[in-house]
Design an enzyme around this catalytic site. Structure first.
Site, PDB file in Angstrom:
ATOM      1  N   HIS A  82       1.308  -0.923  -0.051  1.00  0.00           N
ATOM      2  CA  HIS A  82       0.246   0.046  -0.191  1.00  0.00           C
ATOM      3  C   HIS A  82       0.738   1.232   0.008  1.00  0.00           C
ATOM      4  O   HIS A  82       0.905   2.032  -1.202  1.00  0.00           O
ATOM      5  CB  HIS A  82      -0.979   0.379   1.157  1.00  0.00           C
ATOM      6  N   ASP A 111       6.157  21.238 -26.884  1.00  0.00           N
ATOM      7  CA  ASP A 111       6.129  20.081 -26.217  1.00  0.00           C
ATOM      8  C   ASP A 111       6.987  20.143 -25.441  1.00  0.00           C
ATOM      9  O   ASP A 111       7.606  20.748 -24.645  1.00  0.00           O
ATOM     10  CB  ASP A 111       6.640  19.031 -26.915  1.00  0.00           C
ATOM     11  N   TRP A 147       7.479   0.651   3.696  1.00  0.00           N
ATOM     12  CA  TRP A 147       7.484   1.161   2.383  1.00  0.00           C
ATOM     13  C   TRP A 147       9.460   1.444   2.891  1.00  0.00           C
ATOM     14  O   TRP A 147       9.529   0.968   1.570  1.00  0.00           O
ATOM     15  CB  TRP A 147       6.930   1.736   2.342  1.00  0.00           C
ATOM     16  N   SER A 174      12.680   6.556 -14.293  1.00  0.00           N
ATOM     17  CA  SER A 174      11.433   6.854 -14.404  1.00  0.00           C
ATOM     18  C   SER A 174      11.609   8.123 -14.144  1.00  0.00           C
ATOM     19  O   SER A 174      11.388   9.213 -15.159  1.00  0.00           O
ATOM     20  CB  SER A 174      10.089   6.293 -14.493  1.00  0.00           C
ATOM     21  N   SER A 175      11.664   8.357 -12.753  1.00  0.00           N
ATOM     22  CA  SER A 175      11.694   9.700 -12.188  1.00  0.00           C
ATOM     23  C   SER A 175      12.578  10.521 -12.569  1.00  0.00           C
ATOM     24  O   SER A 175      12.172  11.663 -12.851  1.00  0.00           O
ATOM     25  CB  SER A 175      10.780  10.136 -10.381  1.00  0.00           C
ATOM     26  N   HIS A 258      12.803  11.695   3.038  1.00  0.00           N
ATOM     27  CA  HIS A 258      12.446  12.827   3.607  1.00  0.00           C
ATOM     28  C   HIS A 258      12.414  13.866   2.112  1.00  0.00           C
ATOM     29  O   HIS A 258      10.791  14.818   2.409  1.00  0.00           O
ATOM     30  CB  HIS A 258      13.609  13.415   4.738  1.00  0.00           C
ATOM     31  N   GLU A 260      11.600  13.109  -0.483  1.00  0.00           N
ATOM     32  CA  GLU A 260      10.985  12.371  -0.941  1.00  0.00           C
ATOM     33  C   GLU A 260       9.153  13.291  -0.976  1.00  0.00           C
ATOM     34  O   GLU A 260       8.305  13.213  -0.958  1.00  0.00           O
ATOM     35  CB  GLU A 260      10.997  11.128  -0.948  1.00  0.00           C
ATOM     36  N   TYR A 262       8.290  15.969   0.097  1.00  0.00           N
ATOM     37  CA  TYR A 262       8.181  16.877  -0.476  1.00  0.00           C
ATOM     38  C   TYR A 262       8.373  17.157  -1.316  1.00  0.00           C
ATOM     39  O   TYR A 262       7.626  17.940  -2.090  1.00  0.00           O
ATOM     40  CB  TYR A 262       8.947  18.566   0.058  1.00  0.00           C
ATOM     41  N   SER A 273      -1.843  27.336  -5.234  1.00  0.00           N
ATOM     42  CA  SER A 273      -1.614  28.661  -5.945  1.00  0.00           C
ATOM     43  C   SER A 273      -1.755  28.614  -7.334  1.00  0.00           C
ATOM     44  O   SER A 273      -2.597  30.268  -7.703  1.00  0.00           O
ATOM     45  CB  SER A 273      -0.107  28.364  -5.915  1.00  0.00           C
ATOM     46  N   HIS A 307      15.133  12.728  11.714  1.00  0.00           N
ATOM     47  CA  HIS A 307      13.556  13.626  12.683  1.00  0.00           C
ATOM     48  C   HIS A 307      13.224  11.716  12.809  1.00  0.00           C
ATOM     49  O   HIS A 307      11.555  12.129  13.307  1.00  0.00           O
ATOM     50  CB  HIS A 307      13.009  14.702  12.528  1.00  0.00           C
ATOM     51  N   HIS A 308      13.710  11.458  11.418  1.00  0.00           N
ATOM     52  CA  HIS A 308      13.328   9.487  11.572  1.00  0.00           C
ATOM     53  C   HIS A 308      13.521   9.623  12.157  1.00  0.00           C
ATOM     54  O   HIS A 308      12.944   7.814  12.441  1.00  0.00           O
ATOM     55  CB  HIS A 308      12.501   9.464  10.277  1.00  0.00           C
ATOM     56  N   THR A 333       6.856  27.515   5.622  1.00  0.00           N
ATOM     57  CA  THR A 333       4.754  26.842   5.565  1.00  0.00           C
ATOM     58  C   THR A 333       4.112  27.888   5.850  1.00  0.00           C
ATOM     59  O   THR A 333       3.008  27.607   5.340  1.00  0.00           O
ATOM     60  CB  THR A 333       5.169  25.113   6.128  1.00  0.00           C
ATOM     61  N   LYS A 336       3.440  30.066   3.469  1.00  0.00           N
ATOM     62  CA  LYS A 336       2.602  30.225   1.894  1.00  0.00           C
ATOM     63  C   LYS A 336       1.351  29.858   3.070  1.00  0.00           C
ATOM     64  O   LYS A 336       0.636  30.340   1.661  1.00  0.00           O
ATOM     65  CB  LYS A 336       3.426  28.234   1.179  1.00  0.00           C
ATOM     66  N   ARG A 455       1.829   0.636  14.517  1.00  0.00           N
ATOM     67  CA  ARG A 455       1.463   0.800  13.632  1.00  0.00           C
ATOM     68  C   ARG A 455       1.945  -0.548  12.960  1.00  0.00           C
ATOM     69  O   ARG A 455       2.570  -0.546  13.523  1.00  0.00           O
ATOM     70  CB  ARG A 455       2.034   2.291  12.682  1.00  0.00           C
TER      71      ARG A 455
END
Ligand code: HEM
Ligand SMILES: [Cu+2]
Length: 547
Positions: A82, A111, A147, A174-175, A258, A260, A262, A273, A307-308, A333, A336, A455
């Site tokens: 998941h 293009d 994950w 790909s990315s 991390h 990721e 963002y 926006s 922080h993880h 943040t 924004k 979890r």
């Protein structure tokens, strides 16, 4: 710059002479940014359904205490797949698809810069998805370490882990290629008169996101390759038995992981926006500060990874560093969120579906931001790590953030894509339905986490029963509601509630609204003339009559 822009335009103008491929060839050999965008979006939606079904599998098991449906091993495979599928299969490809579809239209390019590489970027995705799904059926089943693929579990696992590693290699490739395309397009192919600080916010956030991806996708690829060699080729990077260090994996993973998050948040910022000014009929408040906020968030995102890992045991000075760095992200943040609210302030607001999703985003993303701030406090996090509080936090960011912005974007641009208007009644129903059941699903998870429910565990003691029951009912209702979205989109493709004008939203002033609806297969083969560009920029307050 001008010279290279012109050559690109000329090359693409010459494409128009070719006959269009039709049938399956149109899609397999696609080089047109709109076709590729469409492929990405449908792929992402399919993965959203697959990953969503797995989430419902998790919530079904957690509806009651005790074991009802799955073996614990399979439960772990469900949470792992998941997470991987939602992150790499649904959210990221959906944003790349939007960038493909919209960036050329919004910046006045014919293009994407590398049209053929674009085809390859997309077609790497289905094989990767296939590998992940096949892995459910190999001996030992799919990857089950979460994950995050932490060792030692990920080193001991069966061949499902190898398939996941290979899938991640393909997804990363790909990315990276998609990102190279976005960077090159945005830097080189803007319409005359559109300087960097005049381009749409969505172009800015796509550009910064693409840089983040180019920086961190290879880091993840390295981490999983080291896992692979530990598993099969006798290295001991992460194996304590051979002198390796499992915590090293966490450092490498989160240096990717991390940023990721963002990568999944910045494009959402860009979309919101675009939508808020359109329906508030006011220019975006503080455009330049929005650009700088995106830039600082991107830079800070590289300095907070540990922080993880507050709970792995690190020196207090390191804890303090990562705690303060994380809290620092709240500043841009906050800028924004302030600017989004100021954009709406005293605006002539109307509440079409895209606007509802954008406002929903601002409210719920703020909730996710605050729970993030709570988790950034190291002494609190050591209590909360791996509890449902974390699950609540990141779903407020990922579902009410990334996913809601994607729904908003789809409704916003659907008239441009299809040439038809969607049903506003169904769209609003989809929004309110999602809004209510999202909160029913995920808000109680804060309480579960605070009360100590871990979890990734298929069973729980009795005192967690009520909130889990509520969350599971919420999840099934939320999932059901997404069929409304699917129905509305298909209905729109087939004619919807009538033809859409070129400019369905009177407050939209970016270049895509100067193009017919549906957007013709080839647009901006000659770049928009400077007067047209300036007119749009003036309406966005990005250009003034005399400078
Ligand atoms: C909208 C419906 C969704 C529901 C009902 C749902 C539900 C869940 C549940 C129950 C878990 C397992 C928590 C655990 O036991 O550790 C989970 C994990 C996770 N979900 Fe979702 N989710 C949804 C959507 C998403 C989306 C859109 C994303 C986008 C990125 C996402 C990303 C994740 C991640 C990264 C994990 C962590 C997996 C892990 O730590 O192993 N989810 N989700
Ligand atoms: Cu983080």
């Amino acid at each position: 710059m001008t010279a290279s822009t012109e050559t690109l335009h000329l090359q693409h103008a010459d494409h128009q002479a070719h006959a269009e491929a039709s049938g399956w060839r149109r899609w397999l050999y696609a080089t047109n940014h709109k076709d590729i965008g469409t492929l990405y979006l449908w792929f992402a939606f399919a993965m959203f359904m697959v990953g969503g079904t797995m989430a419902l599998g998790i919530r079904a098991e957690l509806f009651q205490p005790g074991m009802q449906f799955w073996h614990p091993e399979f439960f772990n495979q469900l949470t792992t797949l998941h997470g991987i599928i939602m992150v790499f299969g649904a959210i990221m490809p959906a944003f790349t698809g939007l960038a493909n579809w919209m960036l050329p239209l919004m910046i006045g390019a014919p293009d994407m810069a590398f049209a053929r590489m674009n085809n390859w970027s997309f077609w790497l995705l289905p094989p990767a998805a296939l590998l992940l799904l096949i892995s459910l059926f190999v001996p030992g089943g799919a990857a089950a370490g979460g994950w995050t693929l932490y060792p030692p579990l990920s080193i001991q696992a069966g061949m499902g882990m190898d398939l996941a590693i290979f899938a991640i290699h393909l997804l990363g490739l790909s990315s990276i290629m998609g990102s190279i395309n976005i960077v090159t397009t945005v830097l080189n192919m803007r319409a005359p008169g559109m300087t960097m600080l005049k381009m749409p916010m969505f172009a800015w956030t796509s550009l910064v996101t693409a840089y983040l991806l180019i920086a961190v996708a290879p880091v993840l690829a390295g981490a999983v390759t080291m896992l692979l060699t530990d598993r099969h080729f006798g290295t001991h990077f992460f194996k304590a038995a051979g002198g390796g260090d499992p915590v090293l994996f966490q450092h490498i993973f989160w240096f990717f992981g991390h940023p990721e998050v963002y990568i999944m948040a910045l494009p959402a910022f860009g979309i919101v926006s675009q939508i808020l000014p359109t329906f508030a009929r006011k220019p975006l408040f503080g455009y330049v500060s929005m650009v700088y906020a995106v830039g600082s968030i991107a830079i800070l995102s590289f300095m907070v990874w540990a922080h993880h890992m507050f709970a792995v045991g690190m020196p207090a000075t390191a804890q303090l560093f990562f705690m303060f760095m994380t809290m620092l992200i709240a500043v841009p943040t906050g800028v924004k969120v302030f600017n989004w609210i100021a954009t709406m302030w005293e605006g002539e607001m109307s509440f079409e579906t895209p606007m509802l999703f954008a406002i929903g985003f601002v409210c719920l993303f703020t909730v996710g931001g605050f729970s993030g701030l709570v988790l950034s406090i190291a002494p609190i996090d050591t209590q909360m790590t791996d509890t449902y509080y974390v699950v609540a936090h990141f779903h407020y960011v990922l579902v009410a953030g990334a996913l809601f912005s994607l729904f908003g974007a789809t409704y916003y641009w659907l008239p441009k894509w299809t040439g038809y208007m969607y049903s506003e009644r169904l769209g609003k129903l989809h929004f309110w339905w999602s809004m209510v059941w999202f909160n029913v699903t995920f808000f109680p998870m804060h309480f579960l986490g605070l009360a100590g429910m871990p979890r990734r565990i298929p069973d729980y003691p009795l005192q967690f029963t009520d909130f889990n029951g509520i969350a599971s009912v919420g999840a099934f209702c939320f999932g059901l509601g997404q069929l409304l979205f699917l129905y509305n989109v298909i209905h729109t493709i087939r004619g919807g509630v009538g033809r859409a004008p070129a400019r369905p939203w009177e407050g939209g002033h970016t270049l895509e609204w100067d193009v017919a609806s549906p957007a013709p297969h080839h647009t901006w083969a000659t770049p928009p003339d400077e007067a047209l560009v300036k007119k749009g920029l003036r309406a966005q307050s990005l250009e003034h009559d005399h400078e």
